[in-house]
Design a protein around this motif. Structure first.
Motif, PDB file in Angstrom:
ATOM      1  N   HIS A  32      54.993  48.965  37.973  1.00 57.01           N
ATOM      2  CA  HIS A  32      54.932  48.508  39.298  1.00 57.01           C
ATOM      3  C   HIS A  32      54.716  46.962  39.191  1.00 57.01           C
ATOM      4  O   HIS A  32      54.567  46.146  40.016  1.00 57.01           O
ATOM      5  N   GLU A  82      46.294  38.578  38.913  1.00 58.54           N
ATOM      6  CA  GLU A  82      45.414  39.612  38.045  1.00 58.54           C
ATOM      7  C   GLU A  82      46.603  39.837  36.945  1.00 58.54           C
ATOM      8  O   GLU A  82      47.822  40.128  37.175  1.00 58.54           O
ATOM      9  N   GLN A 105      47.889  46.428  47.366  1.00 59.06           N
ATOM     10  CA  GLN A 105      49.315  46.738  46.691  1.00 59.06           C
ATOM     11  C   GLN A 105      50.280  45.665  47.472  1.00 59.06           C
ATOM     12  O   GLN A 105      50.366  45.419  48.413  1.00 59.06           O
ATOM     13  N   THR A 106      51.350  45.190  46.435  1.00 61.32           N
ATOM     14  CA  THR A 106      52.499  44.504  46.961  1.00 61.32           C
ATOM     15  C   THR A 106      53.854  45.059  46.439  1.00 61.32           C
ATOM     16  O   THR A 106      54.220  44.642  45.447  1.00 61.32           O
ATOM     17  N   GLY A 109      40.560  46.113  49.236  1.00 62.01           N
ATOM     18  CA  GLY A 109      41.632  47.015  48.553  1.00 62.01           C
ATOM     19  C   GLY A 109      40.797  47.443  47.107  1.00 62.01           C
ATOM     20  O   GLY A 109      40.458  46.549  46.249  1.00 62.01           O
ATOM     21  N   GLN A 165      41.298  53.482  53.104  1.00 62.30           N
ATOM     22  CA  GLN A 165      41.420  54.696  52.991  1.00 62.30           C
ATOM     23  C   GLN A 165      39.827  55.353  52.899  1.00 62.30           C
ATOM     24  O   GLN A 165      39.198  55.212  52.079  1.00 62.30           O
ATOM     25  N   GLY A 183      41.577  49.916  44.444  1.00 62.82           N
ATOM     26  CA  GLY A 183      42.572  50.682  43.873  1.00 62.82           C
ATOM     27  C   GLY A 183      42.461  50.333  42.189  1.00 62.82           C
ATOM     28  O   GLY A 183      41.273  49.739  41.988  1.00 62.82           O
ATOM     29  N   TYR A 184      43.401  50.284  41.496  1.00 61.29           N
ATOM     30  CA  TYR A 184      43.560  50.226  40.068  1.00 61.29           C
ATOM     31  C   TYR A 184      42.971  48.761  39.749  1.00 61.29           C
ATOM     32  O   TYR A 184      42.169  48.511  38.757  1.00 61.29           O
ATOM     33  N   ILE A 185      42.980  47.680  40.619  1.00 57.16           N
ATOM     34  CA  ILE A 185      42.816  46.410  40.389  1.00 57.16           C
ATOM     35  C   ILE A 185      41.464  45.997  41.095  1.00 57.16           C
ATOM     36  O   ILE A 185      40.404  45.649  40.527  1.00 57.16           O
ATOM     37  N   THR A 194      49.627  40.515  43.172  1.00 64.28           N
ATOM     38  CA  THR A 194      50.899  39.588  42.543  1.00 64.28           C
ATOM     39  C   THR A 194      51.774  39.385  43.908  1.00 64.28           C
ATOM     40  O   THR A 194      52.270  40.365  44.707  1.00 64.28           O
ATOM     41  N   ASP A 213      38.176  49.306  51.835  1.00 63.63           N
ATOM     42  CA  ASP A 213      39.472  49.875  51.728  1.00 63.63           C
ATOM     43  C   ASP A 213      39.644  50.580  52.855  1.00 63.63           C
ATOM     44  O   ASP A 213      38.698  51.103  53.548  1.00 63.63           O
ATOM     45  N   SER A 231      47.701  42.542  56.435  1.00 60.52           N
ATOM     46  CA  SER A 231      46.609  43.233  57.007  1.00 60.52           C
ATOM     47  C   SER A 231      45.524  42.973  56.545  1.00 60.52           C
ATOM     48  O   SER A 231      44.575  42.728  57.083  1.00 60.52           O
TER      49      SER A 231
HETATM   50  N1  LIG Z   1      47.502  48.047  38.476  1.00 57.74           N
HETATM   51  C1  LIG Z   1      47.896  47.236  37.587  1.00 57.74           C
HETATM   52  O1  LIG Z   1      47.896  47.271  36.357  1.00 57.74           O
HETATM   53  C2  LIG Z   1      48.168  45.542  37.900  1.00 57.74           C
HETATM   54  C3  LIG Z   1      48.185  44.640  37.069  1.00 57.74           C
HETATM   55  C4  LIG Z   1      48.151  43.566  37.366  1.00 57.74           C
HETATM   56  C5  LIG Z   1      48.341  43.041  38.585  1.00 57.74           C
HETATM   57  N2  LIG Z   1      48.321  44.144  39.611  1.00 57.74           N
HETATM   58  C6  LIG Z   1      48.600  43.801  41.053  1.00 57.74           C
HETATM   59  O2  LIG Z   1      47.422  43.961  41.783  1.00 57.74           O
HETATM   60  C7  LIG Z   1      47.623  44.313  43.060  1.00 57.74           C
HETATM   61  C8  LIG Z   1      46.756  45.546  43.372  1.00 57.74           C
HETATM   62  O3  LIG Z   1      47.497  46.464  42.479  1.00 57.74           O
HETATM   63  P1  LIG Z   1      46.855  48.147  42.318  1.00 57.74           P
HETATM   64  O4  LIG Z   1      47.667  48.700  41.171  1.00 57.74           O
HETATM   65  O5  LIG Z   1      45.420  47.871  42.226  1.00 57.74           O
HETATM   66  O6  LIG Z   1      47.166  48.661  43.765  1.00 57.74           O
HETATM   67  P2  LIG Z   1      46.486  50.246  44.235  1.00 57.74           P
HETATM   68  O7  LIG Z   1      47.592  50.963  45.316  1.00 57.74           O
HETATM   69  O8  LIG Z   1      46.049  50.834  43.078  1.00 57.74           O
HETATM   70  O9  LIG Z   1      45.368  49.627  45.221  1.00 57.74           O
HETATM   71  C9  LIG Z   1      45.438  49.245  46.488  1.00 57.74           C
HETATM   72  C10 LIG Z   1      44.261  49.495  47.354  1.00 57.74           C
HETATM   73  O10 LIG Z   1      44.343  48.661  48.546  1.00 57.74           O
HETATM   74  C11 LIG Z   1      43.902  49.487  49.612  1.00 57.74           C
HETATM   75  N3  LIG Z   1      44.709  48.864  50.743  1.00 57.74           N
HETATM   76  C12 LIG Z   1      45.792  48.770  51.329  1.00 57.74           C
HETATM   77  N4  LIG Z   1      46.054  47.876  52.265  1.00 57.74           N
HETATM   78  C13 LIG Z   1      44.716  47.434  52.602  1.00 57.74           C
HETATM   79  C14 LIG Z   1      44.146  46.571  53.475  1.00 57.74           C
HETATM   80  N5  LIG Z   1      44.852  45.890  54.334  1.00 57.74           N
HETATM   81  N6  LIG Z   1      42.788  46.396  53.394  1.00 57.74           N
HETATM   82  C15 LIG Z   1      41.967  46.879  52.572  1.00 57.74           C
HETATM   83  N7  LIG Z   1      42.389  47.785  51.420  1.00 57.74           N
HETATM   84  C16 LIG Z   1      43.825  48.109  51.544  1.00 57.74           C
HETATM   85  C17 LIG Z   1      44.705  50.827  49.321  1.00 57.74           C
HETATM   86  O11 LIG Z   1      44.381  51.835  50.180  1.00 57.74           O
HETATM   87  C18 LIG Z   1      44.426  50.805  47.827  1.00 57.74           C
HETATM   88  O12 LIG Z   1      43.382  51.701  47.582  1.00 57.74           O
HETATM   89  C19 LIG Z   1      49.154  44.397  43.223  1.00 57.74           C
HETATM   90  O13 LIG Z   1      49.714  43.160  43.914  1.00 57.74           O
HETATM   91  C20 LIG Z   1      49.641  44.510  41.897  1.00 57.74           C
HETATM   92  O14 LIG Z   1      50.927  44.207  41.666  1.00 57.74           O
HETATM   93  C21 LIG Z   1      48.289  45.278  39.303  1.00 57.74           C
END
Ligand SMILES: NC(=O)c1ccc[n+]([C@@H]2O[C@H](COP(=O)([O-])OP(=O)(O)OC[C@H]3O[C@@H](n4cnc5c(N)ncnc54)[C@H](O)[C@@H]3O)[C@@H](O)[C@H]2O)c1
Length: 399
Positions: free
Chosen positions: A260, A153, A82-83, A8, A33, A10-12, A122, A31, A102
């Motif tokens: 989120h 995180e 993501q969760t 994954g 995507q 994304g942002y993290i 999370t 990822d 997944s």
């Molecule tokens: N963004 C924040 O500021 C932050 C801070 C602390 C904790 N978190 C936690 O970190 C986790 C991730 O958050 P985020 O903001 O990075 O989410 P996000 O939606 O930005 O990124 C998630 C990524 O995972 C990919 N993905 C989904 N299913 C997948 C799979 N089966 N295999 C591979 N890739 C897959 C998606 O395409 C996406 O690019 C969450 O649990 C969130 O609660 C986020």
């Protein structure tokens, strides 16, 4: 050299992949995507974060970072998908673990005996054990022949690269040796913070405890704002005075709680322990109910049909993220009640959540009444302009 795979991006996941690369590891970002993977392999980032493009350039230049849409074998897997939460047909709010499940299946396809799978997303209690059972089932490797750990995180957008290195980390596992091994893996990355090890359930609860504490504290502040409204006193002044006490730290009220994390994570405790968590549940109800209360409150000042400027549409000050935004909820309630909403969100350049996005100047020129939902810097700098119309201040900006 160990190979780390981040599940994954994304942002993290993306800042994590970059930081592990710059700490000396060989890193693969996985990822689902394909468009994201393509962009990242071209060396371009797809999220907004200060300093991240420069860090990406450095990481790509090492030749040790690449991205893929197909899981690859690695020594360590870090799940950062993501969760979100979802509502069940029975009306309950619960975690949606399908992305984690997944990702765990993908890990199971490629993990080798002795490998480590860390869950960073999370997640509710018992999720690390869920990951362990899925990885074991898919890989055919008995659970005692690979390792799992949870390392929640806690970084904040805007400071991600700094906090990845400086924040303390909690690493928990149902086997102490797995937590210790995960600590070794994270040590070159967490250069300033302290890494503390514990069991998996404590690590899962730790992140949820932090955000639930803040949700409950804000619910208290929101409740106080209603009491102060009836008393005709200033809630921000009250809280400032109360916080002069050395053991009191009441948070700030607002138009609700969004994003989120804080608006989501308390549900992850409540879903498992519904019968013994009325406080957590009530805090969520109070915070979720605040946009409607503010709408009720302004109806005393201005009747439906009026043009109301909603100053701030994202979920907190000085960011562009509208996920779970209580300001959007508030704007929708106003519209349903017959007000004409003039949304103003300076951090977003286009329309916002279905509303035309106005500049502050334009919104103030057109409106009959303004509601300040966020203490954006631009609003702080233009208090005089906002004061040209009657207003309701949810965040204490005009004090
Ligand atoms: N963004 C924040 O500021 C932050 C801070 C602390 C904790 N978190 C936690 O970190 C986790 C991730 O958050 P985020 O903001 O990075 O989410 P996000 O939606 O930005 O990124 C998630 C990524 O995972 C990919 N993905 C989904 N299913 C997948 C799979 N089966 N295999 C591979 N890739 C897959 C998606 O395409 C996406 O690019 C969450 O649990 C969130 O609660 C986020």
């Amino acid at each position: 050299m160990k190979k780390i795979e981040i599940m994954g991006c994304g942002y993290i996941g993306l800042p994590t992949a970059i930081t592990f690369t710059l700490a000396g590891y060989e890193v693969c970002g996985f990822d689902i995507q394909e468009s994201v993977v393509k962009t990242l392999n071209e060396g371009k980032i797809h999220i907004v974060e200060p300093g991240l493009q420069e860090a990406m350039d450095q990481a790509m230049a090492t030749g040790r970072l690449h991205f893929t849409a197909k899981p690859e074998p690695a020594d360590v897997f870090i799940i950062a998908v993501q969760t979100p939460h979802r509502d069940t047909p029975e009306g309950k709010r619960v975690s949606d673990m399908k992305y984690v499940e997944s990702a765990a299946r993908s890990v199971g396809q490629v993990i080798r005996p002795g490998g480590l799978c860390v869950l960073e997303s999370t997640s509710p209690p018992y999720s690390t054990r869920l990951v362990e059972s899925i990885v074991s089932e898919v890989s055919g490797i008995p659970a005692e022949n690979f390792m799992t750990a949870h390392c929640p995180e806690r970084i904040i957008p805007g400071r991600m690269l700094i906090e990845l290195r400086e924040n303390d980390r909690i690493i928990g596992s149902n086997r102490p040796e797995s937590a210790e091994y995960a600590k070794e893996i994270y040590t070159p990355v967490v250069t300033k913070g302290t890494i503390r090890t514990t069991d998996d359930l404590t690590a899962e609860m730790c992140k949820l405890t932090e955000n639930t504490f803040r949700d409950i504290n804000i619910a208290y502040a929101n409740e106080l704002s209603k009491v102060c409204d009836r008393l005709g006193i200033d809630v921000f002044n009250l809280i400032q005075l109360a916080n002069c006490h050395p053991r009191v730290n009441v948070h700030t009220p607002g138009v609700g709680v969004g994003g989120h994390c804080i608006a989501v994570d308390p549900w992850f405790i409540h879903e498992k322990f519904e019968d013994i968590t009325p406080l957590i549940y009530e805090a969520r109800v109070i915070n979720d109910g605040k946009p409607a209360w503010v709408a009720d409150r302004i109806e005393k000042d201005v009747a439906p049909g009026a043009k109301v400027a909603v100053l701030g549409m994202s979920f907190k000050a000085n960011i562009d993220d509208i996920r779970e935004s209580p300001s959007v909820e508030f704007a929708n309630i106003l519209q349903q009640r017959g007000y004409e909403v003039l949304a103003c969100e300076p951090y977003i350049s286009h329309e916002v959540a279905g509303f035309a996005n106005h500049s502050l100047e334009d919104a103030m020129a057109q409106c009959d009444y303004a509601v300040i939902t966020l203490a954006h810097n631009e609003f702080k700098e233009k208090k005089d302009l906002i004061a040209t119309k009657p207003y309701y201040d949810c965040v204490g900006l005009m004090r």
